[in-house]
Design a protein around this motif. Structure first.
Motif, PDB file in Angstrom:
ATOM      1  N   ASP A 183       0.892  -0.922   0.043  1.00  0.00           N
ATOM      2  CA  ASP A 183       0.122   0.122  -0.399  1.00  0.00           C
ATOM      3  C   ASP A 183       0.750   1.920   0.163  1.00  0.00           C
ATOM      4  OD1 ASP A 183      -2.270   1.915   0.665  1.00  0.00           O
ATOM      5  OD2 ASP A 183      -2.713   1.004   2.254  1.00  0.00           O
ATOM      6  N   MET A 184       0.600   1.622  -1.155  1.00  0.00           N
ATOM      7  CA  MET A 184       2.059   2.485  -1.572  1.00  0.00           C
ATOM      8  C   MET A 184       1.498   4.334  -1.177  1.00  0.00           C
ATOM      9  SD  MET A 184       5.171   4.112  -0.680  1.00  0.00           S
ATOM     10  CE  MET A 184       6.045   2.409  -0.593  1.00  0.00           C
ATOM     11  N   GLU A 185       0.840   4.860  -0.219  1.00  0.00           N
ATOM     12  CA  GLU A 185       0.327   6.036   0.054  1.00  0.00           C
ATOM     13  C   GLU A 185       0.949   7.325   1.157  1.00  0.00           C
ATOM     14  OE1 GLU A 185      -3.368   5.656   1.061  1.00  0.00           O
ATOM     15  OE2 GLU A 185      -3.167   3.585   1.561  1.00  0.00           O
ATOM     16  N   ASP A 186       0.840   8.061   1.037  1.00  0.00           N
ATOM     17  CA  ASP A 186       0.879   8.423   1.958  1.00  0.00           C
ATOM     18  C   ASP A 186       0.027   9.736   3.439  1.00  0.00           C
ATOM     19  OD1 ASP A 186       3.342   9.278   3.854  1.00  0.00           O
ATOM     20  OD2 ASP A 186       3.327  11.841   2.401  1.00  0.00           O
ATOM     21  N   ALA A 187      -0.848   8.656   3.676  1.00  0.00           N
ATOM     22  CA  ALA A 187      -2.620   8.912   3.606  1.00  0.00           C
ATOM     23  C   ALA A 187      -1.776   9.901   5.443  1.00  0.00           C
ATOM     24  CB  ALA A 187      -3.323   8.110   3.923  1.00  0.00           C
ATOM     25  N   ASP A 188      -1.442  10.059   5.801  1.00  0.00           N
ATOM     26  CA  ASP A 188      -0.766  10.008   7.183  1.00  0.00           C
ATOM     27  C   ASP A 188      -0.017  11.423   7.713  1.00  0.00           C
ATOM     28  OD1 ASP A 188       0.756   8.902   7.347  1.00  0.00           O
ATOM     29  OD2 ASP A 188       0.437   7.749   9.303  1.00  0.00           O
ATOM     30  N   GLY A 189       0.894  11.537   5.859  1.00  0.00           N
ATOM     31  CA  GLY A 189       2.119  12.502   5.560  1.00  0.00           C
ATOM     32  C   GLY A 189       3.113  12.397   6.437  1.00  0.00           C
ATOM     33  N   TYR A 190       3.200  10.840   7.116  1.00  0.00           N
ATOM     34  CA  TYR A 190       4.950  10.372   7.921  1.00  0.00           C
ATOM     35  C   TYR A 190       5.950  10.093   6.531  1.00  0.00           C
ATOM     36  CZ  TYR A 190       8.282   6.957   9.652  1.00  0.00           C
ATOM     37  OH  TYR A 190       9.512   6.375  10.759  1.00  0.00           O
ATOM     38  N   HIS A 191       5.449   9.669   5.195  1.00  0.00           N
ATOM     39  CA  HIS A 191       7.062   9.977   4.501  1.00  0.00           C
ATOM     40  C   HIS A 191       7.188  11.049   4.108  1.00  0.00           C
ATOM     41  CE1 HIS A 191       5.063   5.925   3.139  1.00  0.00           C
ATOM     42  NE2 HIS A 191       6.509   6.125   3.227  1.00  0.00           N
ATOM     43  N   ALA A 192       6.256  12.054   3.959  1.00  0.00           N
ATOM     44  CA  ALA A 192       6.578  13.254   3.547  1.00  0.00           C
ATOM     45  C   ALA A 192       7.476  14.578   5.004  1.00  0.00           C
ATOM     46  CB  ALA A 192       5.882  14.266   3.288  1.00  0.00           C
ATOM     47  N   LYS A 193       6.716  14.272   6.238  1.00  0.00           N
ATOM     48  CA  LYS A 193       7.861  14.846   7.249  1.00  0.00           C
ATOM     49  C   LYS A 193       9.114  14.473   7.344  1.00  0.00           C
ATOM     50  CE  LYS A 193       3.354  15.037  10.075  1.00  0.00           C
ATOM     51  NZ  LYS A 193       2.439  14.453  10.895  1.00  0.00           N
ATOM     52  N   HIS A 194       9.148  12.844   7.007  1.00  0.00           N
ATOM     53  CA  HIS A 194      10.643  12.078   6.934  1.00  0.00           C
ATOM     54  C   HIS A 194      11.325  12.539   6.292  1.00  0.00           C
ATOM     55  CE1 HIS A 194       8.221  11.008  10.947  1.00  0.00           C
ATOM     56  NE2 HIS A 194       9.085  10.891  11.191  1.00  0.00           N
ATOM     57  N   GLY A 195      11.005  12.949   5.305  1.00  0.00           N
ATOM     58  CA  GLY A 195      11.248  13.245   4.062  1.00  0.00           C
ATOM     59  C   GLY A 195      11.970  11.802   3.061  1.00  0.00           C
ATOM     60  N   GLY A 196      10.813  11.197   3.235  1.00  0.00           N
ATOM     61  CA  GLY A 196      10.566   9.950   2.415  1.00  0.00           C
ATOM     62  C   GLY A 196       9.745  10.313   1.350  1.00  0.00           C
ATOM     63  N   TRP A 197       8.893  10.947   0.869  1.00  0.00           N
ATOM     64  CA  TRP A 197       7.765  11.286   0.199  1.00  0.00           C
ATOM     65  C   TRP A 197       8.447  11.865  -1.595  1.00  0.00           C
ATOM     66  CZ3 TRP A 197       4.295   8.482  -1.422  1.00  0.00           C
ATOM     67  CH2 TRP A 197       3.255   8.138  -1.336  1.00  0.00           C
ATOM     68  N   ASN A 198       9.106  11.445  -2.064  1.00  0.00           N
ATOM     69  CA  ASN A 198      10.170  11.836  -3.355  1.00  0.00           C
ATOM     70  C   ASN A 198      10.612  10.318  -3.870  1.00  0.00           C
ATOM     71  OD1 ASN A 198      12.391   9.802  -2.672  1.00  0.00           O
ATOM     72  ND2 ASN A 198      12.746  11.298  -0.846  1.00  0.00           N
ATOM     73  N   TYR A 199      10.453  11.014  -5.710  1.00  0.00           N
ATOM     74  CA  TYR A 199      10.129   9.775  -6.063  1.00  0.00           C
ATOM     75  C   TYR A 199      11.378   8.569  -6.181  1.00  0.00           C
ATOM     76  CZ  TYR A 199      11.281   7.739 -11.046  1.00  0.00           C
ATOM     77  OH  TYR A 199      11.329   6.484 -12.191  1.00  0.00           O
ATOM     78  N   ASP A 200      13.013   8.697  -5.657  1.00  0.00           N
ATOM     79  CA  ASP A 200      13.369   8.348  -5.929  1.00  0.00           C
ATOM     80  C   ASP A 200      13.681   7.142  -4.883  1.00  0.00           C
ATOM     81  OD1 ASP A 200      15.172   9.199  -7.611  1.00  0.00           O
ATOM     82  OD2 ASP A 200      16.463  10.075  -5.974  1.00  0.00           O
TER      83      ASP A 200
END
Length: 306
Positions: free
Chosen positions: A100-117
């Motif tokens: 399940d690849m999404e960022d529903a709770d913003g965790y990836h974005a907050k920790h620098g992981g919501w990027n293409y690479d």
């Protein structure tokens, strides 16, 4: 059962203790079950996964599994694969195994992981490692991820479970396997099921049980064979069923199976699960039938144990 054009649900501990029979009565024919989230840490197992698997199998509902990803690195991604494989040990789903690849709770974005690479790398590792372990991989994601975070090479390396709560999917790729068309918001029908509550709903476009069993994925080896095609089965009653259950209860006491059941002459859910677990142990198809060969096989296991 063929699932092309059928509707199903996806469930997690957030749905609580779901009445799978109510789901089935409402006309939903399959289920994708969350096994956990994030790295291979037991507190991140989905607390309803085992219960949901048991109830799906008792109801004859084909099921698959998914893990909500929190991976921020290659190391995290590999740990998430281990998490899935641990949760699936001893089980044989007839639907895909998805990330399940999404960022529903913003965790990836907050920790620098919501990027293409990172997103592309995590999906690539999951698909490769799950397939290498013998399972049928799938990616669950939406339009934003398809356009901005996952390469066409990775996206097309497996089937897609497309998430878009709308009247029709805005994706028509050849790898479209499932479409999650509604959750809290549903433009096609009610967002809930009587006796269950609000639930995510899906459509299936492929006959996954046949694809997976015939392909030998998810533990369904091509050499699996039917032990009995006739015999005692679900909802049968009588003295013969009682005798069968006494053998199964003895097998439980000896540690051959862990499934309990009422001590009566009714072939119910517990009996079906116990029969299928014995069949699985011998590498036979889990068809829920206990005939003469099954009774002889179970008796042999008991004699080897005592």
């Amino acid at each position: 059962m063929g699932l092309e054009g059928k509707k199903g649900v996806d469930l997690s501990s957030l749905n609580g203790d779901v009445d799978i029979e109510a789901v089935k009565r409402a006309g939903y024919d399959f289920a994708m079950l969350r096994c956990g989230y994030g790295s291979d840490i037991r507190v991140q197992d989905d607390t309803q996964f085992e219960n949901n698997v048991r109830k799906c199998e008792a109801a004859g509902i084909p099921w698959g599994a998914y893990l909500y990803s929190y991976a921020l690195s290659t190391e995290d991604a590999k740990s998430e694969v281990k998490h899935v494989l641990r949760m699936l040990k001893g089980k044989r789903p007839t639907l895909p195994v998805a990330i399940d690849m999404e960022d529903a709770d913003g965790y990836h974005a907050k920790h620098g992981g919501w990027n293409y690479d990172n997103v592309n790398n995590v999906c690539k590792i999951f698909v490769h490692e799950i397939r290498a372990a013998g399972y049928y991989p799938m990616i669950y994601t939406g339009l934003e991820e398809i356009h901005n975070y996952i390469s066409s090479e990775v996206l097309n390396s497996c089937d897609l479970w497309f998430a878009q709560w709308w009247k029709q999917p805005d994706y028509d790729g050849k790898n479209l396997g499932m479409w999650q068309y509604g959750g809290e918001v549903n433009y096609l029908e009610s967002n809930s099921i009587d006796g269950v509550g609000v639930v995510d709903k899906d459509k299936c476009y492929r006959d996954y049980p046949s694809i997976i069993r015939n392909g030998g994925f998810n533990g369904w080896g091509k050499s699996d064979k039917v032990l009995d095609s006739e015999g005692y089965r679900y909802l049968d009653r009588g003295t013969g069923v009682l005798a069968l259950k006494e053998l199964l209860l003895l097998a439980k006491k000896l540690g051959i199976t862990t499934q309990g059941m009422d001590e009566n002459g009714v072939f119910g859910d517990g009996t079906k699960i116990a029969v299928n677990r014995v069949l699985q142990r011998g590498g036979y198809e889990q068809n829920g039938i206990a005939g003469e060969k099954f009774i002889k096989y179970l008796s042999k296991l008991i004699k080897q144990t005592v």
